[in-house]
Design an enzyme around this catalytic site. Sequence first.
Site, mmCIF file in Angstrom:
data_model
loop_
_atom_site.group_PDB
_atom_site.id
_atom_site.type_symbol
_atom_site.label_atom_id
_atom_site.label_comp_id
_atom_site.label_asym_id
_atom_site.label_seq_id
_atom_site.Cartn_x
_atom_site.Cartn_y
_atom_site.Cartn_z
ATOM 1 N N GLU A 189 -7.785 -19.552 -1.286
ATOM 2 C CA GLU A 189 -6.480 -19.946 -0.731
ATOM 3 C C GLU A 189 -5.899 -21.154 -1.457
ATOM 4 O OE1 GLU A 189 -4.721 -22.315 3.070
ATOM 5 O OE2 GLU A 189 -6.620 -21.245 3.364
ATOM 6 N N ARG B 131 -12.585 -28.843 -1.249
ATOM 7 C CA ARG B 131 -12.399 -29.226 0.158
ATOM 8 C C ARG B 131 -12.676 -30.723 0.285
ATOM 9 N NH1 ARG B 131 -12.116 -26.022 4.660
ATOM 10 N NH2 ARG B 131 -12.813 -24.219 3.473
ATOM 11 N N ARG C 215 -5.944 -27.872 -5.494
ATOM 12 C CA ARG C 215 -6.411 -26.501 -5.701
ATOM 13 C C ARG C 215 -5.687 -25.842 -6.863
ATOM 14 N NH1 ARG C 215 -8.536 -23.615 -0.196
ATOM 15 N NH2 ARG C 215 -9.847 -25.347 0.475
ATOM 16 N N ARG D 243 -7.789 -34.982 6.085
ATOM 17 C CA ARG D 243 -8.423 -34.126 7.083
ATOM 18 C C ARG D 243 -9.901 -34.486 7.174
ATOM 19 N NH1 ARG D 243 -5.774 -28.190 5.701
ATOM 20 N NH2 ARG D 243 -3.632 -28.745 6.238
ATOM 21 N N SER E 207 -0.572 -21.480 2.405
ATOM 22 C CA SER E 207 -0.314 -20.716 3.629
ATOM 23 C C SER E 207 1.149 -20.909 3.988
ATOM 24 C CB SER E 207 -1.192 -21.202 4.785
ATOM 25 O OG SER E 207 -2.518 -20.783 4.634
#
Length: 430
Positions: free
Chosen positions: A349, A277, A391, A262, A352
């Site tokens: 987070e 990130r 994560r 990303r 999801s």
Amino acid sequence: MHDIRAIRDNPAAFDAAMARRGLSPMSSEILAIDEARRAAITAAETAQADRNAASRDVGKAKAGGDEAEFNRLRALMSEKKDEIARLEEEAKARDAELTAILEGLPNLPAADVPDGADEEDNEELHRRGTPRRFDFAPLEHFDIPAVKPGMDFETAAKLSGSRFVLLSGAVARLHRALAQFMLDIHTLENGLTEVNAPVLVRDDTLYGTGQLPKFGDDSYQTTNGWWLIPTSEVSLTNIVNNVVVEESYLPRRYTAHSLCFRSEAGSAGRDTAGMLRQHQFEKVEMVSVTHPDASDDEQLRMLACAEGILDRLNIPYRTVKLCTGDMGFGATRTFDIEAWLPGQNTYREISSVSTCGDFQARRMNARFKPSEGGKPEFVHTLNGSGLAVGRCLIAVLENGQEADGSVTLPEALHPWLGGKTRIDADGVLA
């Protein structure tokens, strides 16, 4: 993609749903374009019928020696040919205009999704596990002595720039063990089929899951046109792209461990410290393709699969239902799982789990044949992280850190680490 027939049938409901997403009413504009498109199609069909009739009669006129009628019909055929071409071009232009609007609009939120502007308005569903009480000030993952030898940001920056990390030794082994642990649980206990899928995909593959055309800046494209996947949701969901399956084929449940890429185009200045990130990261993804009647239950099933990984690792977490302002483009409902990170003293987070209804299926033209007969119907698609590996690594390291600089590793992982139970303060598995 939205069903234009549903907008025609209930434009007020469509506008109300878009308003919940923070968008202005659009049904009038959409339906005006749709009406112009349909009018052009109808006019083209009428002109074609007139031309066909003239074509049938022109021979009769010639055979009957009626030169005037013959010439009139030939002129009419030529006129109708030009008219048909013009109307078809107009219909094509209106269709492209309609598609461009519809493909840029987010999915409709489910009725039970809370209204809100951002993450502050998300609805907490439950918390599991109790955050550990430390008798020292817990560190962030990159400052833990046991971690420092195996987590190198400077060398990664030399190789690739910012937002990359070089893992080595015990930390790299732990990262790999986490991915294998997740895959084994999902395949052996949760009934998912493991897939090793491409990470380079075509335009229409990203389009099918909703990344294109709206979010192209969030992904990386190669010089010859391939895209690097932002998540293996893209590859797994598109297995049913442009396919009509039997109803008995459903549900299909897939999982994959993959590299993900990303650009983080909209995250300048956010989470720059550590590996929270990154431009390149790894995830174990879950994707389900279901009958429409089963998708809500399937989402809860997938949520339980993701939560179960954290339960086994003894990582405290909370689960929230995202509000309309925090939900992703293609989702109609999303549950986020947030793991407790003691180094940051907050939940972050880690997964999801979203149901997209038939939103992606319409873009992909993915359908099933009802077992009782009738026209093919669109499947429903769902996706969820099971989990984000990097994560999860952060959560394991921060929750397991000790005062002497070592890290105690979750018992559930020991079989995937050759029986090792900790990383000592020098960064060695022990």
